[in-house]
Enzyme design. Structure first.
Site, short mmCIF file in Angstrom:
data_model
loop_
_atom_site.label_atom_id
_atom_site.label_comp_id
_atom_site.label_asym_id
_atom_site.label_seq_id
_atom_site.Cartn_x
_atom_site.Cartn_y
_atom_site.Cartn_z
N ALA A 168 84.79 39.71 0.28
CA ALA A 168 84.68 41.17 0.12
C ALA A 168 85.97 41.83 0.58
O ALA A 168 86.68 41.31 1.43
CB ALA A 168 83.50 41.68 0.95
N TYR A 214 78.90 29.12 0.33
CA TYR A 214 78.63 29.67 1.67
C TYR A 214 78.02 28.58 2.55
O TYR A 214 78.29 28.49 3.76
CB TYR A 214 77.67 30.86 1.59
CG TYR A 214 78.10 31.98 0.65
CD1 TYR A 214 79.45 32.33 0.52
CD2 TYR A 214 77.15 32.68 -0.10
CE1 TYR A 214 79.83 33.36 -0.34
CE2 TYR A 214 77.54 33.72 -0.94
CZ TYR A 214 78.87 34.04 -1.07
OH TYR A 214 79.24 35.06 -1.91
N ASP A 244 75.57 52.83 3.15
CA ASP A 244 76.99 52.68 3.43
C ASP A 244 77.48 53.81 4.35
O ASP A 244 77.59 53.64 5.56
CB ASP A 244 77.76 52.66 2.10
CG ASP A 244 79.23 52.36 2.32
OD1 ASP A 244 79.54 51.48 3.15
OD2 ASP A 244 80.08 53.00 1.67
N LYS A 255 77.25 46.24 7.90
CA LYS A 255 76.20 47.25 7.78
C LYS A 255 76.06 47.66 6.33
O LYS A 255 77.04 47.55 5.60
CB LYS A 255 76.49 48.46 8.65
CG LYS A 255 77.94 48.86 8.88
CD LYS A 255 78.83 49.15 7.70
CE LYS A 255 78.29 50.13 6.69
NZ LYS A 255 79.21 50.22 5.49
N ARG A 284 89.11 41.53 4.34
CA ARG A 284 90.55 41.53 4.60
C ARG A 284 90.83 42.15 5.97
O ARG A 284 91.59 41.62 6.78
CB ARG A 284 91.30 42.32 3.53
CG ARG A 284 91.22 41.69 2.15
CD ARG A 284 92.01 42.51 1.12
NE ARG A 284 93.40 42.59 1.50
CZ ARG A 284 94.14 43.70 1.50
NH1 ARG A 284 93.62 44.85 1.11
NH2 ARG A 284 95.40 43.67 1.88
#
Lengths: 362, 362
Positions: free
Chosen positions: B17, B65, B189, B104, B21
């Site tokens: 995602a 994963y 978000d 989150k 980074r």
């Protein structure tokens, strides 16, 4: 201030309200206005007010409000009386051909305000409410930003709050918590400014609906001392207002548009008399690792040698002179803004009374 | 950063995602943490991510994963996967005895979060959500102010907003607007941060009721892209949150207490990486003629050589080390805060679904 050849509009003041001290000073500082008279129900109180507020020696001291209205030399009156008395004295003033600078809230409801408005129209007198921050040059600069499609875009949301911490004496005895005087309480006092700010940021387009937020707080006499409301327009714009007598002095606006944002924390009374600041941001983004903003918001400072309340008096007096001496029509902008602000307050009050039901405004 | 004798907690990262980074950099900059592995459904993507994000040469690159969770050297995983995948991968990670740093919102709802919580408890692993601003030293200083009865008093109201202007591509394609990925949209978000800020300012006391404000905006797929809510406590405290993908980047808190006020406009991501500012006011009043404030608010600047996300990783790694190497119990504070935040989001969502009906939380 030294006399100038400018025509000076002669003010009569009705009552000795605390706020009249600030306005007396503003009239004295205004180049086109002068204090001509003050009336109080107590002649002694009026005399004392004049003596302690640097009234000019020629100022008339009256023991009734009527005497002010009957003084043929009075061009305009400033009415800082409790809201419940506005309808009587503003209408009487208009009937006596006095131009009217009226404290906010302008009336207990828009029905009363319409009677004031009608009296002013019939008698050809100028009406303006005393919302001082509208006249600060900062307000003009902020509006330029909000109107700039490339910098702010279309407004999406605004939060406006005005609170102050009243002491026990105020909460029990001030006219602003008395059901027979300022019956709108915190909504009419602090909430007026929030409603005005929200309308101002939305180009005075009325919202489609107004919904009181839960948790209105009343004093023992049933007067609102804290409340909030949510406003919504058809195109998805939203606004929240919050006003209270129960929290430390706070007067903030947070406005977000599609392209920009505006912030300030002193919209009603600027932190400092001779300058006003505000913060803007446009197309805000982040630095590479999202550890900072790029670009950063900008802070703007607008200097003013003339305080906002002096500018307000000067503008009002200019309009009065135009009507009285130059045969101009009255300026309808200001009473229109007053009426819309009152409409929002009325809707908030109705929604509170209906347990938070949405009230339609369009 | 030079190696130190400190035990370094070895992180595995699930997925590539964009936010990973920032977290990869934070792990690298943290003295007690190191990147040990990354897994993606595409080995190539994982390799490219490692190469472009300065991963250490020894870092393992996995094409699943599961491979990360099966690596016995991985102490902890950072999970920035879409919210809908949290339950599967956080539970699996816990079962493999990996400590969990979770993006989150922590789950689609508190029911799912409770299953994650249970897996972490049963397996004795530390859980923390990735709400970075909680770890900024500014947050500590602000909390000191809010907790100071003589400077702030009791909180009465707080407004928290987080908006950003998503482009068309984001609004159509980002995982945060996909009903099968981040189904909570702007609420999960941006709204997460607002809910957290409101709880934080209220000492994590849950409100009595949560009421969605009218005017929620959904995208075509039915995901929330703009909404608001009003929170209320029994003692009259109120809070408003507003979150949106449709307005310029704005992240403001306006909090008013009986004695003081707090303002800041960058609570989620500070304007600058190495410092954070906020404004406080206490017992604010006016100058004599109410033409300015006295006292004026104060601006505070908190310097930090270590960015908030690095502090977060360091704190999480410290807890992991305590559990793993020193036999300490897991720290329950952080998952408790996650759960309360999720409870508020759930209540907002329920209220939206019920057309703005109030949802009781206590």
């Amino acid at each position: 201030m030294a006399e100038t050849p400018t025509t000076q509009i002669k003010f009569g003041i009705l009552g000795c309200a605390e706020i009249a001290r600030k306005l007396s000073r503003a009239i004295s500082l205004s180049p086109n206005a002068t204090i001509h008279a003050i009336g109080s129900r107590s002649l002694e109180k009026a005399a004392k007010f004049a003596a302690t507020n640097n009234f000019p020696p020629h100022a008339k001291i009256y023991g009734t409000y009527d005497a002010v209205l009957d003084d043929p030399e009075v061009d305009a009156v400033y009415i800082p009386l409790p809201t419940s008395l506005h309808i009587k004295w503003a209408v009487l003033a208009a009937q006596k051909k006095k131009h009217v600078l009226l404290e906010k809230p302008v009336a207990l409801n828009v029905g009363e305000f319409d009677r004031i408005l009608e009296a002013c129209e019939v008698n050809g007198v100028q009406l303006m409410d005393s919302t001082m921050w509208m006249h600060h040059p900062r307000t003009v600069k902020m509006k330029e930003f909000l109107s700039d499609k490339s910098k702010f875009g279309e407004i999406r949301s605004i939060y406006a709050t005005f609170t102050f911490a009243a002491d026990q004496d105020f909460l029990e005895n001030d006219i602003r918590v008395k059901p027979d005087l300022d019956a709108l309480g915190a909504l009419g006092d602090a909430g007026w400014y929030c409603a005005r700010a929200i309308l101002w940021a939305n180009d005075f387009n009325l919202p489609k609906s107004v919904t009181a937020l839960p948790g209105t707080i009343f004093n023992k006499a049933g007067v609102i001392i804290s409340c909030g409301a949510f406003l919504r327009w058809d195109d998805g714009r939203v606004a929240t207002l919050h006003c209270s007598f129960l929290a430390n002095l706070t007067m903030s606006i947070v406005a977000s548009g599609t392209k920009g944002s505006l912030h300030l924390n002193d919209f009603v009374i600027p932190f400092e008399e001779k300058q006003g600041t505000f913060t803007t941001a446009t197309e805000s983004g982040f630095t590479e690792f999202v550890t900072g903003w790029n670009p950063l918001p900008s802070q703007h400072t607008v200097m003013t040698d003339i305080a906002q309340e002096v500018r307000m008096v000067t503008e009002f007096a200019r309009l009065v002179k135009s009507v009285k001496h130059d045969g101009a029509a009255v300026e309808k902008l200001w009473p229109t803004l007053s009426r819309k602000t009152q409409l929002v307050l009325d809707a908030v009050k109705t929604s509170i009374e209906k347990g938070g039901e949405s009230v339609s405004l369009s």
